[in-house]
Design a protein around this motif. Structure first.
Motif, PDB file in Angstrom:
ATOM      1  N   PRO A  21       0.840  -1.194   0.000  1.00  0.00           N
ATOM      2  CA  PRO A  21       0.000   0.000   0.000  1.00  0.00           C
ATOM      3  C   PRO A  21       0.879   1.249   0.000  1.00  0.00           C
ATOM      4  O   PRO A  21       1.881   1.314   0.699  1.00  0.00           O
ATOM      5  CB  PRO A  21      -0.799  -0.119   1.302  1.00  0.00           C
ATOM      6  CG  PRO A  21      -0.081  -1.110   2.136  1.00  0.00           C
ATOM      7  CD  PRO A  21       0.731  -1.962   1.220  1.00  0.00           C
ATOM      8  N   ARG A  22       0.503   2.196  -0.830  1.00  0.00           N
ATOM      9  CA  ARG A  22       1.287   3.432  -0.869  1.00  0.00           C
ATOM     10  C   ARG A  22       0.718   4.399   0.158  1.00  0.00           C
ATOM     11  O   ARG A  22      -0.508   4.512   0.308  1.00  0.00           O
ATOM     12  CB  ARG A  22       1.301   4.020  -2.264  1.00  0.00           C
ATOM     13  CG  ARG A  22      -0.063   4.386  -2.802  1.00  0.00           C
ATOM     14  CD  ARG A  22       0.035   4.916  -4.200  1.00  0.00           C
ATOM     15  NE  ARG A  22      -0.419   3.885  -5.105  1.00  0.00           N
ATOM     16  CZ  ARG A  22      -1.006   4.107  -6.247  1.00  0.00           C
ATOM     17  NH1 ARG A  22      -1.187   5.312  -6.666  1.00  0.00           N
ATOM     18  NH2 ARG A  22      -1.396   3.124  -7.000  1.00  0.00           N
ATOM     19  N   PRO A  23       1.571   5.072   0.869  1.00  0.00           N
ATOM     20  CA  PRO A  23       1.067   6.022   1.867  1.00  0.00           C
ATOM     21  C   PRO A  23       0.361   7.197   1.185  1.00  0.00           C
ATOM     22  O   PRO A  23       0.702   7.587   0.072  1.00  0.00           O
ATOM     23  CB  PRO A  23       2.326   6.477   2.603  1.00  0.00           C
ATOM     24  CG  PRO A  23       3.475   6.107   1.742  1.00  0.00           C
ATOM     25  CD  PRO A  23       3.020   5.019   0.828  1.00  0.00           C
TER      26      PRO A  23
ATOM     27  N   GLN B  61      -7.716  15.454  -3.536  1.00  0.00           N
ATOM     28  CA  GLN B  61      -7.818  15.165  -4.975  1.00  0.00           C
ATOM     29  C   GLN B  61      -9.085  14.379  -5.314  1.00  0.00           C
ATOM     30  O   GLN B  61      -9.512  14.360  -6.473  1.00  0.00           O
ATOM     31  CB  GLN B  61      -6.614  14.358  -5.448  1.00  0.00           C
ATOM     32  CG  GLN B  61      -5.315  15.119  -5.472  1.00  0.00           C
ATOM     33  CD  GLN B  61      -4.165  14.225  -5.912  1.00  0.00           C
ATOM     34  OE1 GLN B  61      -4.338  13.320  -6.730  1.00  0.00           O
ATOM     35  NE2 GLN B  61      -2.990  14.477  -5.366  1.00  0.00           N
ATOM     36  N   LEU B  62      -9.679  13.725  -4.332  1.00  0.00           N
ATOM     37  CA  LEU B  62     -10.877  12.914  -4.571  1.00  0.00           C
ATOM     38  C   LEU B  62     -12.091  13.817  -4.706  1.00  0.00           C
ATOM     39  O   LEU B  62     -12.479  14.487  -3.757  1.00  0.00           O
ATOM     40  CB  LEU B  62     -11.095  11.924  -3.424  1.00  0.00           C
ATOM     41  CG  LEU B  62      -9.922  11.020  -3.065  1.00  0.00           C
ATOM     42  CD1 LEU B  62     -10.291  10.129  -1.899  1.00  0.00           C
ATOM     43  CD2 LEU B  62      -9.475  10.209  -4.265  1.00  0.00           C
ATOM     44  N   LYS B  63     -12.652  13.858  -5.867  1.00  0.00           N
ATOM     45  CA  LYS B  63     -13.814  14.704  -6.145  1.00  0.00           C
ATOM     46  C   LYS B  63     -15.065  13.843  -6.245  1.00  0.00           C
ATOM     47  O   LYS B  63     -15.035  12.755  -6.823  1.00  0.00           O
ATOM     48  CB  LYS B  63     -13.628  15.480  -7.454  1.00  0.00           C
ATOM     49  CG  LYS B  63     -12.369  16.324  -7.495  1.00  0.00           C
ATOM     50  CD  LYS B  63     -12.402  17.402  -6.448  1.00  0.00           C
ATOM     51  CE  LYS B  63     -11.121  18.229  -6.477  1.00  0.00           C
ATOM     52  NZ  LYS B  63     -10.896  18.967  -5.273  1.00  0.00           N
ATOM     53  N   ILE B  64     -16.163  14.345  -5.686  1.00  0.00           N
ATOM     54  CA  ILE B  64     -17.444  13.649  -5.802  1.00  0.00           C
ATOM     55  C   ILE B  64     -17.739  13.438  -7.285  1.00  0.00           C
ATOM     56  O   ILE B  64     -17.499  14.312  -8.107  1.00  0.00           O
ATOM     57  CB  ILE B  64     -18.571  14.453  -5.109  1.00  0.00           C
ATOM     58  CG1 ILE B  64     -18.260  14.625  -3.618  1.00  0.00           C
ATOM     59  CG2 ILE B  64     -19.930  13.794  -5.316  1.00  0.00           C
ATOM     60  CD1 ILE B  64     -18.139  13.323  -2.835  1.00  0.00           C
TER      61      ILE B  64
ATOM     62  N   ILE C 221      -5.193   7.149  -7.515  1.00  0.00           N
ATOM     63  CA  ILE C 221      -4.639   8.060  -6.510  1.00  0.00           C
ATOM     64  C   ILE C 221      -4.237   7.314  -5.240  1.00  0.00           C
ATOM     65  O   ILE C 221      -3.143   7.519  -4.704  1.00  0.00           O
ATOM     66  CB  ILE C 221      -5.656   9.172  -6.169  1.00  0.00           C
ATOM     67  CG1 ILE C 221      -5.936  10.024  -7.409  1.00  0.00           C
ATOM     68  CG2 ILE C 221      -5.159  10.034  -5.011  1.00  0.00           C
ATOM     69  CD1 ILE C 221      -7.144  10.943  -7.275  1.00  0.00           C
ATOM     70  N   LEU C 222      -5.106   6.396  -4.775  1.00  0.00           N
ATOM     71  CA  LEU C 222      -4.914   5.773  -3.463  1.00  0.00           C
ATOM     72  C   LEU C 222      -4.428   4.324  -3.509  1.00  0.00           C
ATOM     73  O   LEU C 222      -3.968   3.805  -2.497  1.00  0.00           O
ATOM     74  CB  LEU C 222      -6.235   5.806  -2.676  1.00  0.00           C
ATOM     75  CG  LEU C 222      -6.814   7.177  -2.379  1.00  0.00           C
ATOM     76  CD1 LEU C 222      -8.155   7.034  -1.680  1.00  0.00           C
ATOM     77  CD2 LEU C 222      -5.853   8.002  -1.548  1.00  0.00           C
TER      78      LEU C 222
END
Length: 117
Positions: free
Chosen positions: A49-51, A59-62, A72-73
């Motif tokens: 898992p990347r931190p 950065q997470l947009k609805i 991204i995650l």
């Protein structure tokens, strides 16, 4: 006068046995053989898992797609889901995490974070 030629009983048994073996082996070669799988199934490689932090959370947009969020995650873990929604979580080693809910079209509906730096 009729002459009958008789073979000894032992010879007849031998001939019958040869016929049976020949027929059985030809039948066996025409029947499908069961497949034996000796190769072990491939294991998917473990992905570290990347931190992530508050910057990635922002950065997470609805309405973002699940694919975009994963870019991204990382992959994340699905906690629960049904035909209309799914909830995923991404967790850092320090226990900070992001929880996101996606609709039936894999679009981000809600997000929350805990202890992000």
């Amino acid at each position: 006068m009729k002459v009958y030629m008789c073979l000894p009983l032992k010879t007849l048994k031998t001939i019958c046995l040869l016929v049976v073996v020949t027929l059985a082996s030809s039948f066996r070669s025409n029947s499908p053989q069961p497949q034996v799988y000796t190769q072990q199934p491939e294991r998917s490689p473990q992905v570290e898992p990347r931190p992530f932090g508050r910057a990635e959370y922002e950065q997470l947009k609805i309405r973002s797609s699940l694919t975009d969020v994963r870019s991204i995650l990382g992959r994340g873990t699905e906690l629960e889901g049904d035909a209309t929604m799914a909830t995923f979580v991404w967790e850092n080693i320090d226990g900070s995490k992001i929880t996101a809910t996606f609709d039936e079209h894999d679009r981000l509906r809600s997000k929350k974070q805990s202890r992000l730096k």
